[in-house]
Design a protein around this motif. Sequence first.
Motif, short mmCIF file in Angstrom:
data_model
loop_
_atom_site.label_atom_id
_atom_site.label_comp_id
_atom_site.label_asym_id
_atom_site.label_seq_id
_atom_site.Cartn_x
_atom_site.Cartn_y
_atom_site.Cartn_z
N VAL A 24 0.92 -1.26 -0.05
CA VAL A 24 -0.11 -0.11 0.02
C VAL A 24 0.76 1.42 0.04
O VAL A 24 0.68 2.27 -0.80
CB VAL A 24 -0.74 0.06 1.25
CG1 VAL A 24 -1.67 1.36 1.45
CG2 VAL A 24 -1.89 -1.18 1.18
N ALA A 25 1.82 1.31 1.03
CA ALA A 25 2.88 2.51 0.87
C ALA A 25 3.95 1.83 0.01
O ALA A 25 4.57 0.96 0.03
CB ALA A 25 3.45 2.65 2.26
N LEU A 26 4.18 2.81 -1.05
CA LEU A 26 5.20 2.48 -2.23
C LEU A 26 6.37 3.43 -1.89
O LEU A 26 6.26 4.67 -1.80
CB LEU A 26 4.48 2.42 -3.27
CG LEU A 26 3.35 1.73 -3.72
CD1 LEU A 26 2.39 2.45 -4.89
CD2 LEU A 26 3.57 0.22 -3.85
N ARG A 27 7.51 2.85 -1.82
CA ARG A 27 8.99 3.60 -1.66
C ARG A 27 9.21 3.89 -3.02
O ARG A 27 9.18 3.24 -3.93
CB ARG A 27 9.83 2.97 -1.15
CG ARG A 27 9.36 2.88 0.51
CD ARG A 27 10.48 2.63 1.44
NE ARG A 27 11.23 3.79 1.48
CZ ARG A 27 12.41 3.90 2.34
NH1 ARG A 27 12.81 2.82 3.14
NH2 ARG A 27 12.98 4.94 2.35
N SER A 28 9.89 4.97 -3.49
CA SER A 28 10.48 5.32 -4.77
C SER A 28 11.53 4.44 -5.21
O SER A 28 11.55 4.16 -6.30
CB SER A 28 10.97 6.80 -4.90
OG SER A 28 12.00 7.03 -4.00
N LYS A 29 12.02 3.75 -4.32
CA LYS A 29 13.22 2.71 -4.47
C LYS A 29 12.66 1.25 -5.10
O LYS A 29 13.28 0.66 -5.50
CB LYS A 29 14.31 2.45 -3.53
CG LYS A 29 13.61 1.72 -2.12
CD LYS A 29 14.52 1.58 -1.15
CE LYS A 29 14.21 0.85 0.01
NZ LYS A 29 15.11 0.83 1.06
N MET A 30 11.36 1.20 -5.03
CA MET A 30 10.64 0.13 -5.56
C MET A 30 10.49 0.23 -6.99
O MET A 30 9.86 -0.74 -7.58
CB MET A 30 9.20 -0.13 -4.66
CG MET A 30 9.29 -0.32 -3.32
SD MET A 30 7.68 -0.26 -2.42
CE MET A 30 6.87 -1.74 -2.67
N PHE A 31 10.80 1.19 -7.55
CA PHE A 31 10.38 1.62 -8.94
C PHE A 31 11.86 1.95 -9.60
O PHE A 31 12.61 2.13 -9.07
CB PHE A 31 9.53 2.98 -9.12
CG PHE A 31 8.22 2.22 -8.71
CD1 PHE A 31 7.11 1.92 -9.21
CD2 PHE A 31 7.60 2.85 -7.40
CE1 PHE A 31 5.88 1.41 -8.75
CE2 PHE A 31 6.42 2.77 -6.86
CZ PHE A 31 5.70 2.09 -7.52
N GLU A 32 11.68 1.76 -10.93
CA GLU A 32 12.89 2.55 -11.74
C GLU A 32 12.84 3.89 -11.55
O GLU A 32 11.69 4.28 -11.19
CB GLU A 32 12.73 2.04 -13.05
CG GLU A 32 12.99 0.50 -13.40
CD GLU A 32 12.67 0.21 -15.11
OE1 GLU A 32 12.84 1.07 -15.73
OE2 GLU A 32 12.38 -0.96 -15.08
N ARG A 33 13.67 4.55 -11.92
CA ARG A 33 13.65 6.00 -11.76
C ARG A 33 12.74 6.86 -12.21
O ARG A 33 12.06 7.56 -11.58
CB ARG A 33 15.02 6.69 -12.27
CG ARG A 33 15.30 8.09 -11.83
CD ARG A 33 16.92 8.45 -12.27
NE ARG A 33 16.89 10.02 -12.16
CZ ARG A 33 16.96 10.83 -12.99
NH1 ARG A 33 16.95 10.30 -14.18
NH2 ARG A 33 17.06 12.08 -12.76
#
Length: 79
Positions: A24-33
């Motif tokens: 539910v809480a998504l960190r930016s580091k979970m994604f590509e830039r």
Amino acid sequence: MDQVSLKLAHSLAVLKQHQDSGAVALRSKMFERSDPERLSKHGFIKEVMRGWYIASNSNERKGDSTTWYRSFWVFVLII
């Protein structure tokens, strides 16, 4: 499909994978830039703190807090 649509489709697929795993809480580091920027620009996620996002309805109006209230306790418990 044009290049922008393909990139957005990729970003949405990544978002769906995280949602399917229960995030539910998504960190930016979970994604590509570029994924958070692209998803935010099109209204699929909202930044709630620097580097932290929640999924949102792309049809939601600016200032609508429904998404935040729906995610608040899960977000707080994770942080």
